[in-house]
Design a protein around this motif. Structure first.
Motif: not given
Length: 83
Positions: A11-13, A33-35, A46-52
């Protein structure tokens, strides 16, 4: 904690969770990963962008979409607690 093929929900970052996910990737562990996120802050984007960018497969959803994804989830990790 994370195994090959796991689908993880967070959940979130959280910087700690992000670190854990990056270390798992560096060890060669392949996972999905599901955010889940919630307005107005949408920190999970932001987490999805960074990890992608690290070639980690991510799905982004708002909190109300979580029930749809739960049947696919193996682990929930939030702030270094696993449920």
């Amino acid at each position: 904690m994370i195994k090959d093929g796991d689908t993880i929900l967070t959940y979130g970052r959280s910087h700690l969770v992000e670190s854990l996910l990056i270390k798992a990737k560096e060890k060669g562990i392949k996972y999905n990963l599901i955010v889940a996120d919630n307005p107005p802050y949408n920190e999970g984007k932001d987490l999805v962008t960074r990890l992608s960018k690290l070639d980690i497969k991510c799905i982004y959803t708002l909190i109300n979409g979580v029930p749809y994804f739960m049947k696919k989830v193996d682990k929930v990790i939030d702030k270094l607690f696993q449920y």
